[in-house]
Design a protein around this motif. Structure first.
Motif: not given
Lengths: 408, 306, 236
Positions: A248, A251-255, A276, B1-5, B7, B138, B143
C-alpha cells in the motif's frame, strides 16, 4: 411368555429394519448418564477468537439437535488449551474425569501428539487438523474428519487457474504466478507448486522468505518489476500485515491475489482497511457464506449464530458445527446404552457415510483405511468486499459474483 | 490505487532493472541506518564497556512493546510515552548493571544475559501475548521517479540515527565525562586513582547506551510489527555487524550497518528472499576469515577502539 | 609528618603480605623504600591508596586517619600514585592522559590549562607529541608521561612505584634527576625502588623492606654505607 417372545421379535425386527439415520424413538436413553464429548480449544491467548468460534459452533450444533440424541443427553465439556502442553494436560485431565469422546479445538495444535495416544487410551478423537502427516498408520480410535493441507494447496492452484480462465481469459499453460510465502508454511506451498507443475503453470517468482522477515521493500519492489498474472500469498499475521502495508505504501496492487487461507481469511486481515482488502481473494474451507442450495441448513446456522452472539460465524464455527454433526449422526444410529464403549462408536464411525450437502458444512463423510475423510476436499474462494467475505467460486457454492479484476 | 499495468515493465518475466537495483540500494541504505544505530549501541556495550549483553535483542523488543502499549491501549500522548520509555530503559540498564552484569567474568555475563533474554521474552508473552502488534501506520513515501521512492519515516529515522551516533561520539571525545568513560574502560584502577568513581561511570555509560536502545526501539515501533521474537533477528544482525566492523568501533558499526542494509536488500531483491540468511551469514564468515579483527580495524588498531 | 603508616597488616589471598609495616614521610622529604622482589613494597603503596583491604594498622595523612578509604578519594586528598609499569591510558593521546590527571578539579578550566602548561614546560617533549597515542611511546617517555600526569593532579605527595623497571640506564639516570629536581622544588616524594644505589643516592631518608616488614631505617647516606645493605642490594 408369548408377550415376551413377541416383544423380543418385534424389537429384533425393528432393529434390522432401521434405516441409517433412524429416529431415536425406539431407544430411550433418558435415564442414562449424559454422554460427555470433550473439546480442548484456545479460550485464552492470542487465538482466543478462534477458540470461542469453535466452542460456540459446537454448542449451536448441540442446540439444533435438541441437546439429546435417542433420549440420552449429550454434555459438551470444554477446556482451555492455549498451548500444546496445555492441550495435552487438559486432555489427560478430561480423560481422568471419564471423558471418552473428543473433538479438535481451534488450531488443532496438539492433534499429532494425541494421535499417538488414543489407541492405547481407548478413547475416540475426531480431528479437524489438516497436517499432511497426521495419520501415521491404521487406528481404531483416531479420525480426521476435515480438510488436509495437500488437497488445500492443490485446490489453491486449481482455483487460481479456474479464475484466470474464467475472468482473465488465460489458460493454465500460459498462466504466470508469483508466490510470496513464509517458509514456516512450506507445507502449504509445496502442494501448490506441485499442482502448478502438473498443470503447466509457470511460477515466475518463488518468494519464500525466512519467518522473521519484517522488511518487505525489496520483495515488493521485485514484484513491481515482474510480469505475472496471479499473486499467491501464504502468510501469517506477523508477516502478512507488513507485506500488505508495504504494498500500500508503495502504491502497488497485484493484478489478482488468490491467497491460500491462513491470514487472508481472518478478521485481522479486514483490519487493514477496505482500500487494501477489497478485491483480495482467498481459498478457504467451506464457510457460512456459501449457498443454501448446496448446503441446506447453512443459512439457519448462520442466522441463529448471529442472533445468539451478535456477529456472523466464521469458517471456524462451521468446522466445529460440522464435526459435532458427524458425532451426532453416528451416535444417532446406535443404542445409547452402547455409547459408553468407544469401540462401538468408532466401528460405526468407520462405516458411516454421508453425501455432499447432507451435513451443514457441505462436506461428505467417507473414511478410508487410515480414517481419513475423502469427502472433505471441496474448498471455495471468498472475496473481500467492504470488510466481509463473500463466497464467489465455484458456482454451485457461490452466493456472490466475483469481481475480477477488482474495480472500486 | 493505480493498477499494476502502469508500473510493470514489459520486457520479460522477472526483471532486474536498473531502477529496481537503485531502489534496493537506496532503501537498503535507509534500513542500514537503523541497523547501524542498534549495532553501534551494542558494540559500545560489548566492545568498549566490555559487557557481553545478550539480552540486547529482547530489550529492544520490550522497548517496542512499551512504546506500543500505552499509546494503543491506554491512549497516552506520544511525548509522555517517549519519556516513559526512556526512563524505563535507563532504570533497566541500571538494574542490569547491578545484577546480571555485576560479575566481571565475561562468560558469566554471557550466560546471565542469555538467561535474562529468555525471561524478558516470556514476560512479553505473558503481559502482551504473542499476537503481532503494530500501529497500523502507512508510511508516506517520497518519489524520486515513478519507480524509485524512499519512505519518509525511514528517512527521518536514518537521519536521527546518524545524529545520535555523531552526538554520542562527540560526547565521548570532547566532554570530561566521555573522557572519563574512555579512561575507565582502558584502565579502571588507574582511573580510580585520578579520582574517577569507576563503577558509577560505568553505570552511567551503560545507562546512556540503553537510552540509545530506547530511541532505537521507539523508531522501530513506528515502522515494524512487533512480536516477542522480534529481537532475536536484530541481535544476530547486531552481532554480525559489530564483529565485522571491529568490536567497539562506533563509526565502523554504523558504516557496517549501512553495508549490511544494502547487501541484505540486494540479496533479497536479486537472488531471492529465500537465500537471504544463508548468503548473508556466509559473507560474514568469509569476512572474518580474511580480516579477523574486522573490516575497519587493522591489526595494530584492535585495541584502539573508541 | 605528612604521611604516616603505622603497623600495617595486609592479607591477600590468604597470605600475610605485610606485617607491622611502619614508616613516615615528612613535608618536603624524598623518602625511598628499597627491597627485593616480593618484599611487599608495591603492596604497601597500593594499601595506602585504598586498592588493597587493610586488616589492621593505620594510614595517617596530614594528621587525618585515612585508613580504608577508597582509591577514588586519593586524588582529591592530594595523594598521588604513579603506578608500577607506567599504566597510562594506552589508546588515548598524551594530552588526554594528562588531562585525566586533572579530573578532580576539572571544573576549573583555567587551573587545568595552567597546570598543563607547567607540565609541558617541565617536559617539552610531551608538548611536541601531545596528540600522539600513549602506547606508541618508548618506556622512558611513558614514565615521563606518567609522572607528568601525576603532577597534573596537584598532589601534596607523590608516591612513585618502581619507575626504573625495564628501562635503559641513561633513561633511568634522567628520571632520577627529574625526581630530585621535583623534590628540590618542594614536592614530597615517596619512592619505591629495586634500583637501590641510585635511589639511596638521592634520598633524604630511606627504609629497607624484607618479607613484608621494615627491617632498616636511616638517611640515604647511612644506608648506602651500611654493610648489610651493600651485600644484599648494592652488589658488593
Amino acid at each position: 411368555m408369548l408377550k415376551k417372545v413377541l416383544a423380543v421379535l418385534l424389537s429384533a425386527n425393528m432393529l434390522f429394519a432401521m434405516p441409517a439415520y433412524a429416529a431415536g424413538e425406539e431407544w430411550d436413553g433418558s435415564d442414562l448418564e449424559p454422554l460427555k464429548i470433550g473439546m480442548i480449544t484456545q479460550l485464552t491467548g492470542p487465538n482466543s477468537f478462534g477458540g470461542y468460534e469453535y466452542k460456540q459452533g459446537a454448542e449451536l450444533a448441540l442446540e439444533h439437535w435438541g441437546g439429546a440424541i435417542n433420549g440420552r443427553e449429550i454434555e459438551l465439556v470444554f477446556a482451555d488449551g492455549p498451548t500444546q502442553d496445555a492441550v495435552i494436560s487438559e486432555f489427560e485431565r478430561l480423560y481422568d474425569d471419564g471423558v471418552r469422546y473428543f473433538i479438535s479445538g481451534y488450531g488443532c495444535i496438539a492433534d499429532r501428539s494425541i494421535a499417538a495416544m488414543v489407541d492405547e487410551m481407548q478413547c475416540m478423537y475426531l480431528s479437524l487438523a489438516w497436517d499432511a502427516d497426521l495419520l501415521q498408520g491404521p487406528s481404531d480410535y483416531f479420525f480426521r474428519g476435515g480438510a488436509n493441507v495437500t488437497a488445500f494447496g492443490r485446490e489453491t492452484m486449481n482455483a487460481a487457474i479456474g479464475l484466470s480462465e474464467e475472468y482473465l481469459g488465460i489458460p493454465a499453460d500460459e498462466l504466470k504466478v508469483a508466490m510470496v510465502y513464509t517458509t514456516r508454511l512450506n507445507h502449504v506451498a509445496d502442494p501448490i507448486k506441485a499442482q502448478a507443475e502438473e498443470m503447466g503453470v509457470e511460477i515466475v517468482y518463488d518468494g519464500g522468505y525466512p519467518n522473521e522477515t519484517t522488511e518487505f521493500t525489496s520483495i515488493v519492489t521485485t514484484l513491481m518489476n515482474t510480469e505475472y498474472d496471479v499473486l499467491i500469498p501464504i502468510q501469517g499475521a506477523a508477516d502478512g500485515a507488513p507485506f500488505q502495508k508495504k504494498m500500500a505504501e508503495l502504491n502497488y496492487t497485484p493484478p489478482l491475489t488468490v491467497a491460500a487461507g491462513c491470514y487472508y481469511d481472518t478478521p485481522n486481515f479486514a483490519d487493514l482497511g477496505d482500500d487494501i482488502t477489497d478485491g483480495v481473494m482467498s481459498l478457504s474451507y467451506t464457510t457460512p457464506s456459501m449457498s443454501e442450495d448446496a448446503a441446506p441448513g447453512i443459512t439457519k446456522m448462520s442466522e441463529d449464530y448471529e442472533a445468539k452472539h451478535g456477529w456472523k460465524p466464521l469458517a471456524h464455527a462451521l468446522q466445529a458445527y460440522g464435526g459435532m454433526e458427524i458425532y451426532f449422526k453416528v451416535l444417532e444410529s446406535l443404542d445409547p446404552a452402547t455409547w459408553d464403549d468407544p469401540k462401538v462408536v468408532t466401528d460405526a464411525m468407520k462405516e458411516f457415510k454421508a453425501d455432499y450437502g447432507e451435513l451443514v458444512w457441505y462436506w461428505g463423510i467417507d473414511f478410508d483405511e487410515l480414517n481419513d475423510n475423502k469427502k472433505a476436499e471441496q474448498y471455495l474462494i471468498n472475496q473481500w468486499v467492504g470488510g466481509e467475505l463473500h463466497c464467489v467460486y465455484p458456482d454451485f457454492l457461490a452466493t456472490s459474483e466475483a469481481v475480477v479484476p477488482w474495480v472500486d | 490505487m493505480p493498477r499494476c499495468s502502469s508500473c510493470c515493465i514489459e520486457r520479460g518475466d522477472v526483471l532486474v532493472t536498473l531502477t529496481a537495483i537503485i531502489s534496493y540500494i537506496v532503501n537498503g541504505i535507509l534500513m542500514g541506518g537503523l541497523y547501524g544505530l542498534t549495532s553501534a549501541a551494542w558494540s559500545f556495550q560489548c566492545g568498549a564497556l566490555k559487557f557481553a549483553n545478550f539480552a540486547y535483542g529482547a530489550c529492544i523488543m520490550f522497548t517496542m512493546y512499551l512504546t506500543y502499549w500505552p499509546i494503543a491501549m491506554w491512549g497516552w500522548p506520544l511525548p509522555l510515552t517517549i519519556v516513559f520509555v526512556l526512563a524505563f530503559n535507563v532504570v533497566l540498564g541500571w538494574v542490569m548493571r547491578k545484577t546480571v552484569l555485576r560479575p566481571n567474568n565475561r562468560n558469566t555475563q554471557i550466560l546471565c544475559t542469555m538467561g535474562l533474554q529468555l525471561i524478558i521474552i516470556n514476560l512479553a508473552n505473558f503481559f502482551f501475548t504473542s499476537y503481532p502488534r503494530d500501529f497500523g501506520l502507512l508510511e508516506k513515501r517520497f518519489y524520486f521517479t515513478e519507480n524509485i521512492s524512499i519512505g519518509l519515516t525511514q528517512l527521518f529515522c536514518f537521519v536521527l540515527s546518524g545524529a545520535i551516533l555523531i552526538g554520542f561520539q562527540l560526547f565521548l571525545n570532547k566532554t570530561w565525562t566521555g573522557r572519563a568513560i574512555r579512561a575507565v574502560v582502558q584502565n579502571r584502577d588507574v582511573a580510580s586513582l585520578m579520582g574517577v568513581k569507576s563503577e558509577r561511570i560505568l553505570d552511567l555509560a551503560f545507562s546512556i547506551s540503553y537510552i540509545m536502545i530506547a530511541i532505537a526501539g521507539i523508531m522501530l515501533m513506528t515502522m515494524f510489527t512487533v512480536d516477542p521474537n522480534f529481537g532475536t533477528t536484530w541481535q544476530s544482525y547486531a552481532f554480525i555487524i559489530c564483529i565485522s566492523a571491529g568490536i567497539g568501533n562506533l563509526y565502523g558499526a554504523f558504516l557496517s550497518g549501512l553495508i549490511i542494509g544494502v547487501v541484505s536488500s540486494l540479496i533479497k531483491g536479486i537472488v531471492g528472499p529465500f537465500y537471504h540468511d544463508p548468503i548473508l551469514y556466509a559473507m560474514f564468515v568469509i569476512i572474518l576469515l580474511l580480516r579477523p579483527y574486522g573490516i575497519f580495524n587493522k591489526a595494530e588498531n584492535v585495541a584502539r577502539t573508541i | 609528618m605528612l604521611l604516616q603508616v603505622e603497623d600495617l597488616n595486609v592479607v591477600l589471598g590468604g597470605l600475610q603480605i605485610l606485617q607491622g609495616v611502619s614508616f613516615c614521610v615528612n613535608e618536603g622529604e624524598l623518602v625511598v623504600v628499597v627491597g627485593s622482589n616480593g618484599a611487599g613494597k608495591s603492596t604497601t603503596l597500593r594499601s595506602i591508596c585504598g586498592m588493597n583491604p587493610i586488616v589492621s594498622g593505620s594510614v595517617i595523612f596530614e594528621g587525618k586517619d585515612i585508613t580504608g578509604h577508597s582509591s577514588s578519594e586519593c586524588a582529591g586528598m592530594g595523594l598521588c600514585m604513579v603506578p608500577e609499569g607506567r599504566q597510562l591510558f594506552p589508546e588515548i593521546s598524551v594530552r588526554e592522559n594528562l588531562l585525566m590527571g586533572a579530573w578532580h578539579y576539572r571544573k576549573n578550566k583555567a587551573r587545568v590549562m595552567e597546570n598543563l602548561e607547567k607540565c609541558y614546560d617541565m617536559f617539552p617533549v610531551l608538548k611536541k607529541y601531545e596528540n600522539r597515542i600513549a602506547s606508541t611511546f618508548s618506556g622512558g617517555e611513558q614514565q615521563m608521561i606518567s609522572i607528568a600526569r601525576g603532577l597534573m593532579s596537584e598532589p601534596k605527595i607523590m608516591m612513585i612505584d618502581e619507575m626504573s623497571l625495564g628501562l635503559a640506564p641513561l633513561i633511568i639516570e634522567q628520571l632520577f634527576r627529574t625526581i630530585k629536581d621535583l623534590n628540590k622544588s618542594g614536592m614530597s616524594i615517596l619512592l619505591i625502588e629495586q634500583n637501590a644505589r641510585q635511589a639511596l643516592a638521592i634520598a633524604d631518608r630511606a627504609y629497607v623492606m624484607e618479607n613484608g616488614t621494615v627491617t632498616m631505617e636511616g638517611t640515604g647516606q647511612e644506608l648506602l654505607n651500611n654493610e648489610q645493605v651493600k651485600t644484599a642490594y648494592l652488589g658488593f
